[in-house]
Design a protein around this motif. Sequence first.
Motif, mmCIF file in Angstrom:
data_model
loop_
_atom_site.group_PDB
_atom_site.id
_atom_site.type_symbol
_atom_site.label_atom_id
_atom_site.label_comp_id
_atom_site.label_asym_id
_atom_site.label_seq_id
_atom_site.Cartn_x
_atom_site.Cartn_y
_atom_site.Cartn_z
ATOM 1 N N ASP A 1 8.357 -31.408 44.106
ATOM 2 C CA ASP A 1 7.108 -30.583 43.851
ATOM 3 C C ASP A 1 7.707 -29.267 43.567
ATOM 4 O OD1 ASP A 1 8.106 -30.415 46.598
ATOM 5 O OD2 ASP A 1 6.693 -29.014 47.060
ATOM 6 N N VAL A 2 8.704 -28.596 43.999
ATOM 7 C CA VAL A 2 9.268 -27.255 43.737
ATOM 8 C C VAL A 2 9.662 -27.303 42.208
ATOM 9 C CG1 VAL A 2 10.972 -25.682 44.194
ATOM 10 C CG2 VAL A 2 9.948 -26.869 46.184
ATOM 11 N N VAL A 3 10.556 -28.397 41.802
ATOM 12 C CA VAL A 3 10.905 -28.367 40.439
ATOM 13 C C VAL A 3 9.858 -28.461 39.643
ATOM 14 C CG1 VAL A 3 12.713 -29.644 38.890
ATOM 15 C CG2 VAL A 3 13.196 -29.228 41.242
ATOM 16 N N SER A 4 8.793 -29.397 39.803
ATOM 17 C CA SER A 4 7.720 -29.596 38.993
ATOM 18 C C SER A 4 6.973 -28.309 38.663
ATOM 19 C CB SER A 4 6.835 -30.697 39.315
ATOM 20 O OG SER A 4 7.269 -31.950 39.485
ATOM 21 N N ARG A 5 6.645 -27.586 39.637
ATOM 22 C CA ARG A 5 6.021 -26.325 39.489
ATOM 23 C C ARG A 5 6.695 -25.205 38.661
ATOM 24 N NH1 ARG A 5 4.268 -27.447 44.950
ATOM 25 N NH2 ARG A 5 5.875 -26.135 45.890
ATOM 26 N N ALA A 6 8.076 -25.250 39.013
ATOM 27 C CA ALA A 6 8.737 -24.206 38.223
ATOM 28 C C ALA A 6 9.006 -24.551 36.871
ATOM 29 C CB ALA A 6 10.163 -24.303 38.782
ATOM 30 N N ILE A 7 8.789 -25.800 36.313
ATOM 31 C CA ILE A 7 8.880 -26.458 35.178
ATOM 32 C C ILE A 7 7.645 -25.952 34.512
ATOM 33 C CG2 ILE A 7 8.871 -28.216 33.566
ATOM 34 C CD1 ILE A 7 10.833 -29.582 35.251
ATOM 35 N N ALA A 8 6.402 -25.986 35.109
ATOM 36 C CA ALA A 8 5.120 -26.003 34.495
ATOM 37 C C ALA A 8 4.838 -24.507 34.364
ATOM 38 C CB ALA A 8 4.053 -26.440 35.419
ATOM 39 N N ARG A 9 5.261 -23.744 35.203
ATOM 40 C CA ARG A 9 5.175 -22.275 35.184
ATOM 41 C C ARG A 9 5.967 -21.615 33.891
ATOM 42 N NH1 ARG A 9 5.799 -21.934 41.016
ATOM 43 N NH2 ARG A 9 3.751 -21.591 41.944
ATOM 44 N N GLN A 10 7.248 -22.094 33.879
ATOM 45 C CA GLN A 10 8.086 -21.539 32.825
ATOM 46 C C GLN A 10 7.854 -22.085 31.344
ATOM 47 O OE1 GLN A 10 10.758 -19.908 33.064
ATOM 48 N NE2 GLN A 10 11.014 -19.532 30.882
ATOM 49 N N ALA A 11 7.068 -23.419 31.247
ATOM 50 C CA ALA A 11 6.709 -24.091 30.031
ATOM 51 C C ALA A 11 5.523 -22.939 29.446
ATOM 52 C CB ALA A 11 6.152 -25.257 30.192
ATOM 53 N N ALA A 12 4.675 -22.626 30.701
ATOM 54 C CA ALA A 12 3.521 -22.017 30.423
ATOM 55 C C ALA A 12 4.057 -20.671 29.763
ATOM 56 C CB ALA A 12 2.436 -21.970 31.546
ATOM 57 N N ALA A 13 4.887 -19.873 30.438
ATOM 58 C CA ALA A 13 5.490 -18.644 29.925
ATOM 59 C C ALA A 13 5.802 -18.596 28.500
ATOM 60 C CB ALA A 13 6.286 -18.103 31.048
ATOM 61 N N GLN A 14 6.573 -19.834 28.271
ATOM 62 C CA GLN A 14 7.233 -19.407 27.252
ATOM 63 C C GLN A 14 6.565 -20.255 25.797
ATOM 64 O OE1 GLN A 14 11.036 -21.367 28.304
ATOM 65 N NE2 GLN A 14 10.345 -23.388 27.418
ATOM 66 N N GLY A 15 5.555 -21.097 26.267
ATOM 67 C CA GLY A 15 4.690 -21.787 25.332
ATOM 68 C C GLY A 15 5.081 -22.925 24.445
ATOM 69 N N ARG A 16 6.277 -23.505 25.309
ATOM 70 C CA ARG A 16 6.863 -24.951 24.774
ATOM 71 C C ARG A 16 7.599 -25.499 26.137
ATOM 72 N NH1 ARG A 16 9.506 -20.616 22.535
ATOM 73 N NH2 ARG A 16 8.053 -20.949 20.743
ATOM 74 N N PRO A 17 7.740 -26.791 25.951
ATOM 75 C CA PRO A 17 8.469 -27.357 26.854
ATOM 76 C C PRO A 17 9.919 -26.869 27.486
ATOM 77 C CG PRO A 17 7.720 -29.077 25.613
ATOM 78 C CD PRO A 17 7.523 -27.848 24.686
#
Length: 506
Positions: free
Chosen positions: A269-285
Motif C-alpha cells: 500500500d505504501v509503495v502504490s501510493r508513492a508511485i501514484a503521487r509521483q506519477a501525478a506530480a511528474q505527469g507520466r508513469p
Amino acid sequence: MNVLVVGSGIAGLTAALHAHEAGHAVTLITKGSLGDGSTGLAQGGVAGSYGSDDSAQQHAADTMDAGAGLSDPAAVGVLVAEGAERIAELIGRGVGFDRTPDGALQLGREAAHRHARIVHAGGDATGAAISAALIAAVRRTAITVVERALLTELIVVEGAVRGIRLLRGAEVSELHADAVILATGGAGHLYAHTTNPIGATGDGIAVALRTGAAVADLEFVQFHPTILASGPAFLISEAVRGEGATLLDDAGRRFTFDTHPDGELAPRDVVSRAIARQAAAQGRPVLLDGRMLGAETLATRFPTIDRVTRERGFDWSREPIPVTPAAHYLMGGVVTDLDGRTTLPGLFAVGEVARTGVHGANRLASNSLLEGAVFGARAAAAVGMPWLPVHAPSTRTSVHPVDDRSFHAPAFSRAALQQLMWDEVGLLRNRDGLVHALSTVRTWVASLATPTTTTEHEDANLLLVAAATASAALDRTASVGAHYRTDAASADAAPIRHRSTILETV
C-alpha cells in the motif's frame, strides 16, 4: 456427503481434492473453464518455506506487520503453522518448484518479508504450474466438473444452505448438496485498472450478501504497485524488486525512500501510493529499473515478464520500464472461522472470497496462494463435522448522506462504474468522493432491471459489492493499511477493528 465447490483456483481445487479424498461426493463448478481465474496468473510464489535463519514465527510477525495490526493472530498462526505441509502437498501433486543446484527449494524474497521464504515455479509462472498440477489431479478423480456456469443464488432450507442456482447460457438449474464451499475469488473488475481476470466480478460476495451472510473489511482493497503501463494490464511481479530492481522518478532518483525506510520493499500500500503521487506530480508513469540484474537473470528468473515486455517493445535489460498501480486483491470478504465456516450453516468460503482475518488491512506478498491451500484443506476437513457458531465482527447499519450529483448520474455502464470506483474508492479516498460514489451507485442500482443474462448478473453483483465497499470506506474514517483517507485527522489514528459491512439500501 454431497459437496459443491464453486470456483477453481487454488482454494477451490484444494478443497475439492481434500473433500473427495475424505470420501465425499464432490461437484466442482467454475464460471469459465478450469484454469481460468487468478491462480494461473500468479507470478510471485507461495510463502512458507523457512531457511535456517527464518521461522514460522517470523513469517507470522511479517504478516501481522503488513496487515497494519488488524490481522487475526489465530488465523495467522494457522496459516504459518500449516504452510510447509501444504507446500509439500503441492510438490506431491506434481508442482515443480524451482530448485538450487544442490536440489534444495530456491527461496525468493518479496516486499515486507524480512527473509527469503517464497517458493516459485518456472521463475515467474508459479500460479500456472500450481493450477496445471491441481487440475490434472482433479481430472484423475471422480470429481464432477461443471464449467461455464455462473452462481446466481444460494438455496436455503430451514436456515441452512443446501444448494445453489446456476445460469448456464440461458438455462437456469439447481444443484442440491449437504455443504457448499465458495471459492469464487475477488472483485477486481470493480476498478478501471486491475490485474484480475475478466471473471473477477464479486459473484460469491454478492450472493452471500443477498443471502444474509456476514461480510467484512471490503474497504481493504490492495493495489499492486507495478503493472506495465503500456498495453493491457500485465503484472510485473514484486519478486523483481525483491531481486534488487528499483523504482525511479524522471530524474532517476529512488523516490520511494521519501515515504518509507524500506523503499521499494515497503508494504504494497505504501509503495502504490508513492508511485501514484509521483506519477501525478511528474505527469507520466514512474520507471522500474532492473538493468542491474542483467539480461540473463531477467530472462531465466522472470521468463514470462521478459517475454511480454519484449513483445511490447521494451528491452528491460537495457532500459527501465514504465509501471503504474492497479487493483489486485481484496482483503475483505465473507466472514469465516478458522475452518472456512461462514455465519450461514452449510456455507463455507475459502480463498479471496473469504475474510479469514489473515490479511488485516494489507496482504503480505505471496500469502494469498498459501491461504487458499491452507484454508481450502481445512474447510474440506470440516465438512460433516458439527456446525459451530461463527463469530461475526460487530456490525452496524450506516445511513450515509445522499449527494445531489447522484440525481444527474450518467447512464450506467460497467466502464462508468469502474472509473467511478477508481477515482473515488481507489488508492486515495476522502469523504466527498466516497459519498459521491455511493450515491451514484445507489442511483444505478435503482435503474437496473432484474438480471437474466450472465453479464447482467455480473453487473448487479459488481454494483452490490461497490455499494458495500464505498459504505465500508465511509465508515472507517481513519487511514489504515490499504485504506487511505486523505481527509483523516491523522494517518496514525486508532483503527476500527474487524467491522463488517451491512448494506442498507441495495
